[in-house]
Each structure stands twice: as structure tokens, then as C-alpha cells.
Motif scaffolding. Structure first.
Motif, PDB file in Angstrom:
ATOM      1  N   LYS A 168     -32.530  -2.286 -44.889  1.00 52.26           N
ATOM      2  CA  LYS A 168     -32.702  -1.622 -43.592  1.00 52.26           C
ATOM      3  C   LYS A 168     -32.700  -2.594 -42.414  1.00 52.26           C
ATOM      4  O   LYS A 168     -32.715  -2.153 -41.256  1.00 52.26           O
ATOM      5  CB  LYS A 168     -33.953  -0.738 -43.560  1.00 52.26           C
ATOM      6  N   ASP A 169     -32.692  -3.909 -42.678  1.00 55.23           N
ATOM      7  CA  ASP A 169     -32.511  -4.838 -41.572  1.00 55.23           C
ATOM      8  C   ASP A 169     -31.167  -4.558 -40.907  1.00 55.23           C
ATOM      9  O   ASP A 169     -30.183  -4.241 -41.580  1.00 55.23           O
ATOM     10  CB  ASP A 169     -32.519  -6.291 -42.069  1.00 55.23           C
ATOM     11  N   LYS A 170     -31.105  -4.666 -39.598  1.00 55.31           N
ATOM     12  CA  LYS A 170     -29.860  -4.455 -38.873  1.00 55.31           C
ATOM     13  C   LYS A 170     -28.952  -5.683 -39.019  1.00 55.31           C
ATOM     14  O   LYS A 170     -29.420  -6.805 -39.202  1.00 55.31           O
ATOM     15  CB  LYS A 170     -30.132  -4.191 -37.392  1.00 55.31           C
ATOM     16  N   VAL A 171     -27.653  -5.436 -38.913  1.00 55.32           N
ATOM     17  CA  VAL A 171     -26.664  -6.510 -39.026  1.00 55.32           C
ATOM     18  C   VAL A 171     -25.639  -6.375 -37.903  1.00 55.32           C
ATOM     19  O   VAL A 171     -25.165  -5.278 -37.613  1.00 55.32           O
ATOM     20  CB  VAL A 171     -25.936  -6.464 -40.391  1.00 55.32           C
ATOM     21  N   ILE A 172     -25.321  -7.499 -37.278  1.00 55.83           N
ATOM     22  CA  ILE A 172     -24.233  -7.547 -36.292  1.00 55.83           C
ATOM     23  C   ILE A 172     -23.131  -8.420 -36.875  1.00 55.83           C
ATOM     24  O   ILE A 172     -23.291  -9.640 -37.005  1.00 55.83           O
ATOM     25  CB  ILE A 172     -24.697  -8.125 -34.948  1.00 55.83           C
ATOM     26  N   GLY A 173     -22.031  -7.789 -37.263  1.00 53.29           N
ATOM     27  CA  GLY A 173     -20.890  -8.529 -37.787  1.00 53.29           C
ATOM     28  C   GLY A 173     -19.992  -8.982 -36.649  1.00 53.29           C
ATOM     29  O   GLY A 173     -19.736  -8.234 -35.715  1.00 53.29           O
ATOM     30  N   GLY A 174     -19.518 -10.217 -36.725  1.00 58.01           N
ATOM     31  CA  GLY A 174     -18.727 -10.746 -35.613  1.00 58.01           C
ATOM     32  C   GLY A 174     -19.602 -11.087 -34.426  1.00 58.01           C
ATOM     33  O   GLY A 174     -19.205 -10.910 -33.269  1.00 58.01           O
ATOM     34  N   TYR A 175     -20.792 -11.596 -34.704  1.00 60.74           N
ATOM     35  CA  TYR A 175     -21.735 -11.969 -33.647  1.00 60.74           C
ATOM     36  C   TYR A 175     -21.132 -13.071 -32.779  1.00 60.74           C
ATOM     37  O   TYR A 175     -20.620 -14.074 -33.287  1.00 60.74           O
ATOM     38  CB  TYR A 175     -23.042 -12.439 -34.285  1.00 60.74           C
ATOM     39  N   LEU A 176     -21.142 -12.886 -31.481  1.00 63.03           N
ATOM     40  CA  LEU A 176     -20.606 -13.828 -30.492  1.00 63.03           C
ATOM     41  C   LEU A 176     -19.096 -14.017 -30.593  1.00 63.03           C
ATOM     42  O   LEU A 176     -18.553 -15.009 -30.108  1.00 63.03           O
ATOM     43  CB  LEU A 176     -21.289 -15.208 -30.609  1.00 63.03           C
ATOM     44  N   TYR A 177     -18.397 -13.052 -31.207  1.00 65.00           N
ATOM     45  CA  TYR A 177     -16.939 -13.172 -31.338  1.00 65.00           C
ATOM     46  C   TYR A 177     -16.222 -13.140 -29.990  1.00 65.00           C
ATOM     47  O   TYR A 177     -15.031 -13.425 -29.915  1.00 65.00           O
ATOM     48  CB  TYR A 177     -16.397 -12.060 -32.239  1.00 65.00           C
ATOM     49  N   ASN A 178     -16.920 -12.812 -28.934  1.00 60.40           N
ATOM     50  CA  ASN A 178     -16.300 -12.825 -27.608  1.00 60.40           C
ATOM     51  C   ASN A 178     -16.299 -14.232 -27.004  1.00 60.40           C
ATOM     52  O   ASN A 178     -15.611 -14.489 -26.014  1.00 60.40           O
ATOM     53  CB  ASN A 178     -17.029 -11.863 -26.662  1.00 60.40           C
ATOM     54  N   ASN A 179     -17.057 -15.151 -27.613  1.00 56.99           N
ATOM     55  CA  ASN A 179     -17.121 -16.541 -27.158  1.00 56.99           C
ATOM     56  C   ASN A 179     -16.164 -17.368 -28.007  1.00 56.99           C
ATOM     57  O   ASN A 179     -16.406 -17.576 -29.205  1.00 56.99           O
ATOM     58  CB  ASN A 179     -18.538 -17.094 -27.288  1.00 56.99           C
ATOM     59  N   VAL A 180     -15.093 -17.850 -27.404  1.00 60.12           N
ATOM     60  CA  VAL A 180     -14.001 -18.440 -28.182  1.00 60.12           C
ATOM     61  C   VAL A 180     -13.658 -19.846 -27.688  1.00 60.12           C
ATOM     62  O   VAL A 180     -13.431 -20.056 -26.491  1.00 60.12           O
ATOM     63  CB  VAL A 180     -12.733 -17.563 -28.110  1.00 60.12           C
ATOM     64  N   LEU A 181     -13.606 -20.789 -28.617  1.00 64.00           N
ATOM     65  CA  LEU A 181     -13.107 -22.134 -28.353  1.00 64.00           C
ATOM     66  C   LEU A 181     -11.622 -22.163 -28.699  1.00 64.00           C
ATOM     67  O   LEU A 181     -11.232 -21.743 -29.789  1.00 64.00           O
ATOM     68  CB  LEU A 181     -13.857 -23.158 -29.205  1.00 64.00           C
ATOM     69  N   LEU A 182     -10.798 -22.658 -27.787  1.00 65.59           N
ATOM     70  CA  LEU A 182      -9.354 -22.709 -28.005  1.00 65.59           C
ATOM     71  C   LEU A 182      -8.894 -24.153 -28.185  1.00 65.59           C
ATOM     72  O   LEU A 182      -9.127 -25.008 -27.323  1.00 65.59           O
ATOM     73  CB  LEU A 182      -8.620 -22.081 -26.817  1.00 65.59           C
ATOM     74  N   LEU A 183      -8.225 -24.406 -29.317  1.00 63.60           N
ATOM     75  CA  LEU A 183      -7.604 -25.703 -29.577  1.00 63.60           C
ATOM     76  C   LEU A 183      -6.099 -25.504 -29.495  1.00 63.60           C
ATOM     77  O   LEU A 183      -5.501 -24.810 -30.319  1.00 63.60           O
ATOM     78  CB  LEU A 183      -8.007 -26.233 -30.953  1.00 63.60           C
TER      79      LEU A 183
END
Length: 227
Positions: free
Chosen positions: A97-112
Motif C-alpha cells: 500500500k505504499d505509494k510509488v512514483i515511477g519515472g520520478y524526476l523524469y522531467n529533469n534531463v541532462l543532455l550529452l
């Protein structure tokens, strides 16, 4: 060999959006370090965080997980969530029953990227919170690292809250989840420079410490293929 490569490619989310969407679900069951989710993540290798409710409107992120199977099975990666020497490590166990966030912080992206033009084109094509590679370059210099690796990308991502690493390879682009160390998306790219700035595009020519003050020769594309 070609069939194996094709199957591996098709297993990645080559959808038009390229970026996997973050999802909210919960823990169905826990057996040691193996966790079953009530709703699966859109792609294997996607990491997420577990959020525990302590009551009285008090919640906290307690653990990191990564999906390992398309049936919603995930693996517990780490309970060391807070990157701060003066704050205690949360020791709350993961429970159903613990909540889960999948893709946490996926909006923060480092580009190489191989050069400034490619960097500008990618950044202008997606609305994300872009973490400039200058910051990663400074991090590597301070740490005295010889070059980008999955391990130092993982540490950098934790320290600077990076959810994804967008890596421009030869004729393609991939999204690396730095927490799980897995590629979670891939697409083809064209009109890339024949050679790229080594080790990746940044606005610094040289930094007088560690890695940047010594050998700065190498092949950009070979380096990106190793990640």
C-alpha cells in the motif's frame, strides 16, 4: 545476432513522444528485495520512488526501485534517498500500500551531445527542465573522474536531482535512467556531426583540475556507446 538486436530494439518504447511518462501506483506485495506493483511501469528499467504515509499528513520518500519485468515486478535498489551528510538515513521498510512514483524526476534531463548545434536542436524540441552539461563537467572535474560512466552519472543524478540522461549516439539517441543504469527509450537521429567534442559538448574549453587538466583527447561517439 541481428534477430536478437531487433528484439531488444522493439522492446524499448519507440513511441512518438520518446520520453516515458511518469506513473503513480502502489506496492502490491513485498518479498525481500522483490516488489510487485499494482500497476506496471510503461517500460522495464524505469526507476521510481516509494512514498510512505506515516499518518497526520506526514509522508516521505523511503526507497528507490526499478521495474525488472513487464508483469510489474520491481527490485528494491536503495534506501539511501537523501543526499545530505547532516540528515539521517530513512530506515522505513517498504510495505504493501505504499505509494510509488515511477519515472520520478523524469522531467529533469541532462543532455550529452556532440556539439552546440545538436544541443540547441534537442533542447528546443522538448519542453523539459534541462540540466546543462557544464554542471556535469564541473562535477567530474571536482571528483577527478576520467570520463562519464554509468556510476558517476548515477551519483551526479542523485546529487542534482536528474531523472534522465539524454545521450546522442551515432545515428541515434537514447534515454538512460541513471538510477537503474538501463536504457528506457531509443530513437534514430540524422544529420549529426561526423565527430563530436570530446568528451561531450560543454561551454568550457579547459578546467585546471583533475580530468580536464590532463588528457582531453578521445572519441565522443565511442564514449557515448559505452554508457
Amino acid at each position: 545476432m541481428h534477430k536478437i538486436a531487433l528484439i531488444a530494439l522493439l522492446s524499448l518504447p519507440l513511441f512518438a513522444g520518446f520520453f516515458p511518462q511518469s506513473v503513480h501506483t502502489s506496492i502490491k506485495s513485498v518479498k525481500g528485495d522483490v516488489i510487485t506493483l499494482n500497476s506496471k511501469f510503461p517500460v522495464n528499467g524505469m526507476s521510481g520512488v516509494v512514498v510512505h504515509n506515516y499518518g497526520n499528513d506526514l509522508t516521505a520518500i523511503t526507497s528507490r526501485i526499478a521495474q525488472t519485468s513487464s508483469d510489474g515486478t520491481a527490485s528494491l535498489l536503495s534506501a539511501d534517498i537523501i543526499d545530505h551528510d547532516n540528515l539521517p538515513t530513512i530506515k522505513t521498510a517498504v510495505v504493501p500500500k505504499d505509494k510509488v512514483i515511477g519515472g520520478y524526476l523524469y522531467n529533469n534531463v541532462l543532455l550529452l551531445a556532440p556539439d552546440a548545434d545538436t544541443y540547441a536542436k534537442v533542447v528546443s524540441s522538448h519542453t523539459k527542465k534541462w540540466i546543462h552539461p557544464d554542471l556535469f563537467a564541473l562535477y567530474l572535474s571536482v571528483e577527478g573522474e576520467a570520463g562519464p560512466s554509468k556510476e558517476n552519472l548515477k551519483h551526479f543524478a542523485k546529487k542534482y536531482q536528474v531523472g534522465l540522461v539524454y545521450i546522442v549516439r551515432k545515428n541515434s539517441a537514447v534515454l538512460l535512467d541513471p538510477v537503474s543504469g538501463k536504457i528506457v527509450s531509443e530513437k534514430s537521429m540524422s544529420n549529426l556531426p561526423k565527430e563530436g567534442k570530446f568528451p561531450f559538448y560543454m561551454r568550457f574549453e579547459q578546467i585546471d583540475s583533475g580530468w580536464f587538466g590532463s588528457d582531453t583527447t578521445g572519441n565522443y561517439y565511442n564514449t557515448m556507446e559505452s554508457l
